[in-house]
Design an enzyme around this catalytic site. Structure first.
Site, PDB file in Angstrom:
ATOM      1  N   ILE A 173       2.863 -43.652 -58.059  1.00 43.86           N
ATOM      2  CA  ILE A 173       3.394 -45.010 -58.288  1.00 43.86           C
ATOM      3  C   ILE A 173       3.180 -45.403 -59.757  1.00 43.86           C
ATOM      4  O   ILE A 173       2.054 -45.458 -60.239  1.00 43.86           O
ATOM      5  CB  ILE A 173       2.739 -46.043 -57.347  1.00 43.86           C
ATOM      6  N   ARG A 174       4.271 -45.634 -60.460  1.00 44.74           N
ATOM      7  CA  ARG A 174       4.226 -46.062 -61.869  1.00 44.74           C
ATOM      8  C   ARG A 174       4.653 -47.524 -61.910  1.00 44.74           C
ATOM      9  O   ARG A 174       5.869 -47.819 -61.871  1.00 44.74           O
ATOM     10  CB  ARG A 174       5.209 -45.241 -62.711  1.00 44.74           C
ATOM     11  N   ASP A 193       0.256 -33.216 -61.346  1.00 46.97           N
ATOM     12  CA  ASP A 193       1.418 -32.364 -61.060  1.00 46.97           C
ATOM     13  C   ASP A 193       1.026 -30.890 -61.026  1.00 46.97           C
ATOM     14  O   ASP A 193       1.525 -30.125 -60.192  1.00 46.97           O
ATOM     15  CB  ASP A 193       2.501 -32.557 -62.126  1.00 46.97           C
TER      16      ASP A 193
HETATM   17  P1  ADP Z   1      -2.910 -37.758 -61.588  1.00 48.96           P
HETATM   18  O1  ADP Z   1      -2.778 -36.959 -62.857  1.00 48.96           O
HETATM   19  O2  ADP Z   1      -1.795 -37.528 -60.664  1.00 48.96           O
HETATM   20  O3  ADP Z   1      -3.176 -39.197 -61.848  1.00 48.96           O
HETATM   21  P2  ADP Z   1      -5.760 -37.341 -61.098  1.00 48.96           P
HETATM   22  O4  ADP Z   1      -6.057 -38.242 -62.233  1.00 48.96           O
HETATM   23  O5  ADP Z   1      -6.476 -37.621 -59.825  1.00 48.96           O
HETATM   24  O6  ADP Z   1      -4.195 -37.195 -60.805  1.00 48.96           O
HETATM   25  O7  ADP Z   1      -6.145 -35.885 -61.578  1.00 48.96           O
HETATM   26  C1  ADP Z   1      -5.890 -34.744 -60.801  1.00 48.96           C
HETATM   27  C2  ADP Z   1      -7.017 -33.760 -60.967  1.00 48.96           C
HETATM   28  O8  ADP Z   1      -7.257 -33.496 -62.361  1.00 48.96           O
HETATM   29  C3  ADP Z   1      -8.372 -34.230 -60.426  1.00 48.96           C
HETATM   30  O9  ADP Z   1      -8.485 -33.972 -59.055  1.00 48.96           O
HETATM   31  C4  ADP Z   1      -9.334 -33.410 -61.275  1.00 48.96           C
HETATM   32  O10 ADP Z   1      -9.461 -32.086 -60.783  1.00 48.96           O
HETATM   33  C5  ADP Z   1      -8.640 -33.341 -62.616  1.00 48.96           C
HETATM   34  N1  ADP Z   1      -9.081 -34.411 -63.505  1.00 48.96           N
HETATM   35  C6  ADP Z   1      -8.420 -35.544 -63.813  1.00 48.96           C
HETATM   36  N2  ADP Z   1      -9.128 -36.292 -64.688  1.00 48.96           N
HETATM   37  C7  ADP Z   1     -10.271 -35.617 -64.936  1.00 48.96           C
HETATM   38  C8  ADP Z   1     -11.422 -35.836 -65.788  1.00 48.96           C
HETATM   39  N3  ADP Z   1     -11.539 -36.938 -66.538  1.00 48.96           N
HETATM   40  N4  ADP Z   1     -12.409 -34.892 -65.798  1.00 48.96           N
HETATM   41  C9  ADP Z   1     -12.307 -33.779 -65.043  1.00 48.96           C
HETATM   42  N5  ADP Z   1     -11.257 -33.503 -64.236  1.00 48.96           N
HETATM   43  C10 ADP Z   1     -10.251 -34.400 -64.183  1.00 48.96           C
HETATM   44  O1  CKP Z   2       0.696 -37.944 -62.447  1.00 48.06           O
HETATM   45  P1  CKP Z   2       0.798 -37.000 -63.584  1.00 48.06           P
HETATM   46  O2  CKP Z   2      -0.098 -37.379 -64.747  1.00 48.06           O
HETATM   47  O3  CKP Z   2       0.571 -35.576 -63.169  1.00 48.06           O
HETATM   48  O4  CKP Z   2       2.296 -37.106 -64.066  1.00 48.06           O
HETATM   49  C1  CKP Z   2       2.714 -36.921 -65.390  1.00 48.06           C
HETATM   50  C2  CKP Z   2       4.201 -37.005 -65.536  1.00 48.06           C
HETATM   51  O5  CKP Z   2       6.993 -37.795 -65.163  1.00 48.06           O
HETATM   52  C3  CKP Z   2       4.590 -37.014 -67.005  1.00 48.06           C
HETATM   53  O6  CKP Z   2       5.167 -35.786 -67.376  1.00 48.06           O
HETATM   54  C4  CKP Z   2       5.581 -38.160 -67.120  1.00 48.06           C
HETATM   55  O7  CKP Z   2       6.716 -37.808 -67.822  1.00 48.06           O
HETATM   56  C5  CKP Z   2       5.908 -38.544 -65.691  1.00 48.06           C
HETATM   57  O8  CKP Z   2       4.725 -38.200 -64.966  1.00 48.06           O
HETATM   58  C6  CKP Z   2       6.293 -40.025 -65.603  1.00 48.06           C
HETATM   59  O9  CKP Z   2       7.492 -40.309 -65.518  1.00 48.06           O
HETATM   60  O10 CKP Z   2       5.378 -40.865 -65.662  1.00 48.06           O
HETATM   61 MG    MG Z   3       0.241 -38.033 -60.542  1.00 47.93          MG
END
Ligand code: ADP
Ligand code: CKP
Ligand code: MG
Ligand code: MG
Length: 313
Positions: free
Chosen positions: A165-166, A258
């Site tokens: 969700i953005r 991702d």
């Molecule tokens: P998204 O990128 O979708 O927001 P998360 O922030 O939960 O998802 O990150 C996905 C995974 O990336 C986590 O489960 C963890 O393994 C790793 N990660 C994210 N942020 C950190 C951090 N600050 N330190 C260590 N690992 C991280």
């Molecule tokens: O949730 P994540 O940080 O893994 O997602 C990152 C991607 O598509 C990034 O590439 C960006 O372009 C997007 O999510 C977005 O549209 O926010």
């Molecule tokens: Mg994500």
């Protein structure tokens, strides 16, 4: 014909070379990204084939996205060049105002990518794949993109969804909730990828066990529940797995989810159990956050194996 197909908007990313407010950043480093493109690369690094259904503009950035996607092994047959609009871009502000966090500034409204529509979804192509993936981003960017996901999900043999969700892309969080819940109610999801923030919006709970119970009632089979730096959990029937995050130097956490999602889904489809798929997902996301760029460091299955055996923190 490919194993997995994702639908979404590939974007050109301009990542700040230095951290701090964008107005003080002098240099930007270009990367190719977008949640579903990142997902596809993770699927491929884990040895399944993957196609991306998308639109790009008839411009240099569009060509850049197509060439990069091809170079990473993505099936680009259904990436359409839309002459009516431009390729979406965004900037990443890093480490400010929250250290080790990033903020995304989008220039994508009305982009070619957001003009994705049901006519881009080829029935035979969808039916030939084992799994169709998309995210809350594609559901948010336009009605036609949302309808494209609905058409693909309707035809799909199985589905994965990352709620992603953005708030900047939705008119309101209520709209996000209503739209994503309607998809969850309508389609059985094999793997749902989400986190406590999104789950609070969707179901008004954050506790992982409560979340799995409620998502299961909506037809979710496997839940990947990401906990940021703390790590992540995975649920399947009576199996509940947790793996702690690693302590690493965070350059840019964008794309971590991702990399984890694509890795997890790819391995899960290859019959690996949730613990194995989760551990590899953690390895992938940990590597990705140590650099600028969302997908260059997404490891192959073998390299993740080495990470898990050799990296201790
Ligand atoms: P998204 O990128 O979708 O927001 P998360 O922030 O939960 O998802 O990150 C996905 C995974 O990336 C986590 O489960 C963890 O393994 C790793 N990660 C994210 N942020 C950190 C951090 N600050 N330190 C260590 N690992 C991280
Ligand atoms: O949730 P994540 O940080 O893994 O997602 C990152 C991607 O598509 C990034 O590439 C960006 O372009 C997007 O999510 C977005 O549209 O926010
Ligand atoms: Mg994500
Ligand atoms: Mg990164």
């Amino acid at each position: 014909m490919v194993d997995v197909i994702a639908l979404g908007e590939p974007l050109v990313q301009f990542n700040s070379f230095t951290s701090g407010p964008l107005r003080f950043v002098n240099y930007f480093e270009k990367h190719i990204a977008g949640s579903e493109l990142n997902f596809c690369i993770a699927v491929i690094r884990n040895h399944l084939s993957c196609g991306l259904i998308a639109r790009v503009g008839n411009d240099e950035f569009g060509r850049n996205i197509i060439e990069y996607s091809r170079a990473q092994g993505i099936d680009t047959t259904y990436i359409k060049v839309d002459k009516e609009s431009f390729t979406g871009i965004y900037f990443i502000q890093r480490g400010y105002p929250i250290p080790m966090k990033s903020e995304l500034v989008y220039y994508r409204r009305g982009s070619a990518g957001s003009r994705l529509s049901p006519e881009d979804v080829d029935e035979k192509y969808i039916k030939s794949a084992r799994l169709i993936h998309s995210t809350g981003i594609t559901l948010a960017i336009s009605d036609s993109a949302k309808e494209a996901v609905i058409k693909a999900f309707e035809l799909a043999e199985s589905r994965s969804l990352d709620t992603n969700i953005r708030p900047k892309l939705w008119s309101s969080l209520e709209k996000a909730r209503e739209t994503i819940l309607s998809i969850l109610k309508k389609y059985d999801i094999e793997v749902l990828i989400t986190d406590p923030d999104d789950t609070k919006i969707l179901l008004d709970v954050t506790d992982p066990d409560d979340a799995y119970r409620k998502y299961k009632e909506l037809g979710v089979k496997v839940l990947l529940y990401k906990l940021g730096a703390k790590g992540a959990m995975a649920y399947k029937d009576s199996v509940k797995a947790f793996k702690e995050g690693y302590k690493v130097q965070v350059e840019d956490p964008t794309g971590a989810g991702d990399a984890m999602a694509g890795t997890f889904v790819s391995l899960y489809l290859q019959g690996k159990d949730v613990e194995y798929s989760l551990a590899h997902g953690i390895a992938a996301s940990t590597l990705v956050i140590t650099v600028r760029g969302d997908n260059e460091l997404t490891p192959t299955t073998e390299d993740a194996e080495r990470f898990l055996n050799e990296f201790k923190t």
